[in-house]
Design a protein around this motif. Structure first.
Motif, PDB file in Angstrom:
ATOM      1  N   ALA A  24      81.933  60.364-100.925  1.00 11.28           N
ATOM      2  CA  ALA A  24      81.908  58.906-101.139  1.00 11.28           C
ATOM      3  C   ALA A  24      82.433  58.607-102.545  1.00 11.28           C
ATOM      4  O   ALA A  24      82.110  59.319-103.503  1.00 11.28           O
ATOM      5  N   ASP A  25      83.223  57.556-102.656  1.00  8.38           N
ATOM      6  CA  ASP A  25      83.749  57.165-103.973  1.00  8.38           C
ATOM      7  C   ASP A  25      82.770  56.261-104.708  1.00  8.38           C
ATOM      8  O   ASP A  25      82.753  56.228-105.943  1.00  8.38           O
ATOM      9  N   MET A  26      82.006  55.496-103.923  1.00  7.35           N
ATOM     10  CA  MET A  26      81.000  54.603-104.512  1.00  7.35           C
ATOM     11  C   MET A  26      79.723  54.710-103.694  1.00  7.35           C
ATOM     12  O   MET A  26      79.784  54.842-102.463  1.00  7.35           O
ATOM     13  N   VAL A  27      78.599  54.630-104.384  1.00  2.00           N
ATOM     14  CA  VAL A  27      77.315  54.592-103.689  1.00  2.00           C
ATOM     15  C   VAL A  27      76.583  53.333-104.146  1.00  2.00           C
ATOM     16  O   VAL A  27      76.559  53.015-105.336  1.00  2.00           O
ATOM     17  N   GLY A  28      76.024  52.605-103.160  1.00  2.74           N
ATOM     18  CA  GLY A  28      75.419  51.316-103.467  1.00  2.74           C
ATOM     19  C   GLY A  28      73.914  51.326-103.315  1.00  2.74           C
ATOM     20  O   GLY A  28      73.364  51.977-102.416  1.00  2.74           O
ATOM     21  N   PHE A  29      73.260  50.573-104.210  1.00  2.00           N
ATOM     22  CA  PHE A  29      71.798  50.468-104.205  1.00  2.00           C
ATOM     23  C   PHE A  29      71.442  48.987-104.147  1.00  2.00           C
ATOM     24  O   PHE A  29      71.966  48.185-104.928  1.00  2.00           O
ATOM     25  N   VAL A  30      70.551  48.654-103.208  1.00  2.00           N
ATOM     26  CA  VAL A  30      70.241  47.247-102.936  1.00  2.00           C
ATOM     27  C   VAL A  30      68.980  46.823-103.696  1.00  2.00           C
ATOM     28  O   VAL A  30      67.929  47.452-103.571  1.00  2.00           O
ATOM     29  N   PHE A  31      69.121  45.744-104.455  1.00  2.00           N
ATOM     30  CA  PHE A  31      67.967  45.167-105.157  1.00  2.00           C
ATOM     31  C   PHE A  31      67.771  43.752-104.624  1.00  2.00           C
ATOM     32  O   PHE A  31      68.300  42.778-105.158  1.00  2.00           O
ATOM     33  N   PHE A  32      67.083  43.662-103.507  1.00  2.00           N
ATOM     34  CA  PHE A  32      66.831  42.372-102.850  1.00  2.00           C
ATOM     35  C   PHE A  32      65.569  42.565-102.014  1.00  2.00           C
ATOM     36  O   PHE A  32      65.616  43.146-100.915  1.00  2.00           O
ATOM     37  N   PRO A  33      64.414  42.132-102.527  1.00  2.00           N
ATOM     38  CA  PRO A  33      63.126  42.466-101.901  1.00  2.00           C
ATOM     39  C   PRO A  33      63.033  42.246-100.393  1.00  2.00           C
ATOM     40  O   PRO A  33      62.405  43.072 -99.709  1.00  2.00           O
ATOM     41  N   PRO A  34      63.634  41.195 -99.804  1.00  2.00           N
ATOM     42  CA  PRO A  34      63.477  41.057 -98.340  1.00  2.00           C
ATOM     43  C   PRO A  34      64.235  42.113 -97.530  1.00  2.00           C
ATOM     44  O   PRO A  34      64.055  42.194 -96.313  1.00  2.00           O
ATOM     45  N   SER A  35      65.086  42.901 -98.176  1.00  2.00           N
ATOM     46  CA  SER A  35      65.903  43.872 -97.438  1.00  2.00           C
ATOM     47  C   SER A  35      65.134  45.163 -97.148  1.00  2.00           C
ATOM     48  O   SER A  35      64.381  45.643 -97.996  1.00  2.00           O
ATOM     49  N   PRO A  36      65.376  45.761 -95.968  1.00  2.00           N
ATOM     50  CA  PRO A  36      64.739  47.064 -95.686  1.00  2.00           C
ATOM     51  C   PRO A  36      65.305  48.174 -96.582  1.00  2.00           C
ATOM     52  O   PRO A  36      64.788  49.284 -96.572  1.00  2.00           O
ATOM     53  N   ALA A  67      67.104  38.232-116.271  1.00  2.00           N
ATOM     54  CA  ALA A  67      66.061  39.244-116.516  1.00  2.00           C
ATOM     55  C   ALA A  67      66.110  40.327-115.438  1.00  2.00           C
ATOM     56  O   ALA A  67      65.969  41.527-115.732  1.00  2.00           O
ATOM     57  N   THR A  68      66.334  39.912-114.194  1.00  2.00           N
ATOM     58  CA  THR A  68      66.404  40.896-113.101  1.00  2.00           C
ATOM     59  C   THR A  68      67.609  41.808-113.299  1.00  2.00           C
ATOM     60  O   THR A  68      67.513  43.042-113.174  1.00  2.00           O
ATOM     61  N   LEU A  69      68.743  41.213-113.614  1.00  2.00           N
ATOM     62  CA  LEU A  69      69.950  42.035-113.826  1.00  2.00           C
ATOM     63  C   LEU A  69      69.734  42.999-114.992  1.00  2.00           C
ATOM     64  O   LEU A  69      70.098  44.179-114.913  1.00  2.00           O
ATOM     65  N   SER A  70      69.132  42.493-116.032  1.00  2.00           N
ATOM     66  CA  SER A  70      68.901  43.315-117.210  1.00  2.00           C
ATOM     67  C   SER A  70      68.022  44.531-116.881  1.00  2.00           C
ATOM     68  O   SER A  70      68.296  45.663-117.296  1.00  2.00           O
ATOM     69  N   GLY A  71      66.972  44.306-116.079  1.00  2.00           N
ATOM     70  CA  GLY A  71      66.074  45.403-115.690  1.00  2.00           C
ATOM     71  C   GLY A  71      66.800  46.454-114.863  1.00  2.00           C
ATOM     72  O   GLY A  71      66.622  47.664-115.061  1.00  2.00           O
ATOM     73  N   ILE A  72      67.633  45.997-113.932  1.00  2.00           N
ATOM     74  CA  ILE A  72      68.374  46.925-113.062  1.00  2.00           C
ATOM     75  C   ILE A  72      69.367  47.739-113.895  1.00  2.00           C
ATOM     76  O   ILE A  72      69.491  48.960-113.736  1.00  2.00           O
ATOM     77  N   ALA A  75      67.649  50.336-115.840  1.00  2.00           N
ATOM     78  CA  ALA A  75      67.083  51.419-115.018  1.00  2.00           C
ATOM     79  C   ALA A  75      68.152  52.372-114.507  1.00  2.00           C
ATOM     80  O   ALA A  75      67.922  53.576-114.422  1.00  2.00           O
ATOM     81  N   MET A  76      69.317  51.850-114.135  1.00  2.00           N
ATOM     82  CA  MET A  76      70.265  52.765-113.465  1.00  2.00           C
ATOM     83  C   MET A  76      71.668  52.816-114.033  1.00  2.00           C
ATOM     84  O   MET A  76      72.496  53.584-113.565  1.00  2.00           O
ATOM     85  N   ARG A  77      71.949  52.022-115.053  1.00  2.00           N
ATOM     86  CA  ARG A  77      73.283  52.061-115.687  1.00  2.00           C
ATOM     87  C   ARG A  77      74.405  52.032-114.642  1.00  2.00           C
ATOM     88  O   ARG A  77      75.188  52.991-114.525  1.00  2.00           O
ATOM     89  N   PRO A  78      74.498  50.961-113.854  1.00  2.00           N
ATOM     90  CA  PRO A  78      75.530  50.915-112.807  1.00  2.00           C
ATOM     91  C   PRO A  78      76.936  50.812-113.407  1.00  2.00           C
ATOM     92  O   PRO A  78      77.111  50.349-114.539  1.00  2.00           O
ATOM     93  N   ASP A  79      77.909  51.240-112.605  1.00  2.00           N
ATOM     94  CA  ASP A  79      79.316  51.108-113.010  1.00  2.00           C
ATOM     95  C   ASP A  79      79.881  49.770-112.558  1.00  2.00           C
ATOM     96  O   ASP A  79      80.924  49.335-113.050  1.00  2.00           O
ATOM     97  N   LEU A  80      79.228  49.183-111.546  1.00  2.00           N
ATOM     98  CA  LEU A  80      79.754  47.961-110.943  1.00  2.00           C
ATOM     99  C   LEU A  80      78.582  47.124-110.431  1.00  2.00           C
ATOM    100  O   LEU A  80      77.642  47.667-109.851  1.00  2.00           O
ATOM    101  N   LEU A  81      78.663  45.808-110.648  1.00  2.00           N
ATOM    102  CA  LEU A  81      77.647  44.903-110.089  1.00  2.00           C
ATOM    103  C   LEU A  81      78.239  44.242-108.852  1.00  2.00           C
ATOM    104  O   LEU A  81      79.313  43.632-108.922  1.00  2.00           O
ATOM    105  N   GLN A  82      77.552  44.389-107.722  1.00  2.00           N
ATOM    106  CA  GLN A  82      77.979  43.721-106.487  1.00  2.00           C
ATOM    107  C   GLN A  82      77.133  42.465-106.323  1.00  2.00           C
ATOM    108  O   GLN A  82      75.917  42.550-106.164  1.00  2.00           O
ATOM    109  N   LEU A  83      77.792  41.313-106.368  1.00  2.00           N
ATOM    110  CA  LEU A  83      77.068  40.037-106.286  1.00  2.00           C
ATOM    111  C   LEU A  83      77.209  39.508-104.872  1.00  2.00           C
ATOM    112  O   LEU A  83      78.297  39.115-104.447  1.00  2.00           O
ATOM    113  N   HIS A  84      76.106  39.503-104.144  1.00  2.00           N
ATOM    114  CA  HIS A  84      76.172  39.258-102.697  1.00  2.00           C
ATOM    115  C   HIS A  84      75.497  37.939-102.302  1.00  2.00           C
ATOM    116  O   HIS A  84      75.121  37.744-101.148  1.00  2.00           O
ATOM    117  N   GLY A  85      75.329  37.050-103.285  1.00  2.00           N
ATOM    118  CA  GLY A  85      74.686  35.769-102.970  1.00  2.00           C
ATOM    119  C   GLY A  85      75.677  34.628-103.066  1.00  2.00           C
ATOM    120  O   GLY A  85      76.842  34.763-102.716  1.00  2.00           O
TER     121      GLY A  85
END
Ligand SMILES: O=C(O)c1ccccc1NCC(=O)[C@H](O)[C@H](O)COP(=O)(O)O
Length: 225
Positions: A24-36, A67-72, A75-85
């Motif tokens: 995989a070239d990218m791996v994604g992690f979901v930060f959205f409480p209603p999501s499984p 604040a939420t973005l800052s915490g994420i 915690a994980m030092r992402p290379d890319l932010l995926q904005l899905h809203g």
């Protein structure tokens, strides 16, 4: 340019490892409480070092505040932010200014009218991700395993790179890539045995099928040139 393959919604060491091992070239992690697939920050902190330069780390959020973005990010030092809203062009500009990270904006597509907002987003985002527009009563705006009419993206000419998602799976990735000529593909539901439960074998099958689609598309285009 090689096809970028992103596996989204990973949450276990084993399936993250399967995605990385399979290339995989990218791996994604979901930060959205209603999501499984939602990850709490301690879990994100635990998984993050496993990626360690082997793939791009993507943090997916939905209309997250600073604040939420800052915490994420801490915690994980992402290379890319995926904005899905419903992030506006102005909000994306602000997020880029505040956090200094590249941004991929998801665009929900159902009809050609959904592409009207593209120029504004293309001017500010580093990448675009076309996903199926969620139904009005959906509990989340993505990761629903539903495709849209890929022909809407045929002959799309954009200055910014774009990826395709929504209901992709090993069985349809060839057609999806050939029709849209997307530079990248993103899957979540199509590599799961049930919502939120990733399957290592399905991840491997998807990546293998995506690479085969890429090879077959290259063959066609080099023949035409
Ligand atoms: O995965 C989720 O639960 C999710 C929640 C909120 C916004 C987006 C979400 N997922 C998006 C993705 O995982 C991918 O970017 C893409 O939409 C894949 O979706 P699919 O393969 O159709 O499940």
């Amino acid at each position: 340019m090689p096809l970028i393959v992103k596996i989204c919604g990973l949450s276990t060491i084993e399936t993250l490892d399967a995605a990385l091992q399979a290339g995989a070239d990218m791996v994604g992690f979901v930060f959205f409480p209603p999501s499984p697939r939602h990850l709490e920050l301690p879990r994100a902190r635990e998984l993050s070092p496993q990626v360690r330069g082997r793939a791009g780390k993507v943090a997916l959020t939905v209309d997250a505040d600073d604040a939420t973005l800052s915490g994420i990010i801490e915690a994980m030092r992402p290379d890319l932010l995926q904005l899905h809203g419903k992030e506006t062009v102005a909000r994306i500009r602000e997020i880029k200014r505040l956090f200094g990270l590249p941004v991929m904006k998801a665009i929900g597509v159902e009809t050609a009218a959904d592409l009207a907002e593209l120029p504004g987003y293309a001017a500010v985002a580093d990448r675009l991700l076309f996903d199926a527009r969620p139904p009005k009563d959906a509990t989340r705006p993505g990761g629903l395993g539903v495709p849209f009419d890929w022909r809407l993206l045929e002959n799309l000419s954009l200055e910014v790179p774009f990826m395709l998602s929504g209901g992709l799976a090993a069985g349809n990735i060839h057609d999806a890539v050939c029709i849209t000529r997307a530079g990248g593909v993103d899957v979540s539901s199509g590599v799961e045995s049930s919502p939120g439960v990733k399957d290592a074998g399905m991840i491997r099958d998807f990546i293998r099928a995506a690479r085969a689609a890429e090879t077959s598309l290259r063959g066609v285009t080099s023949h035409v040139e």
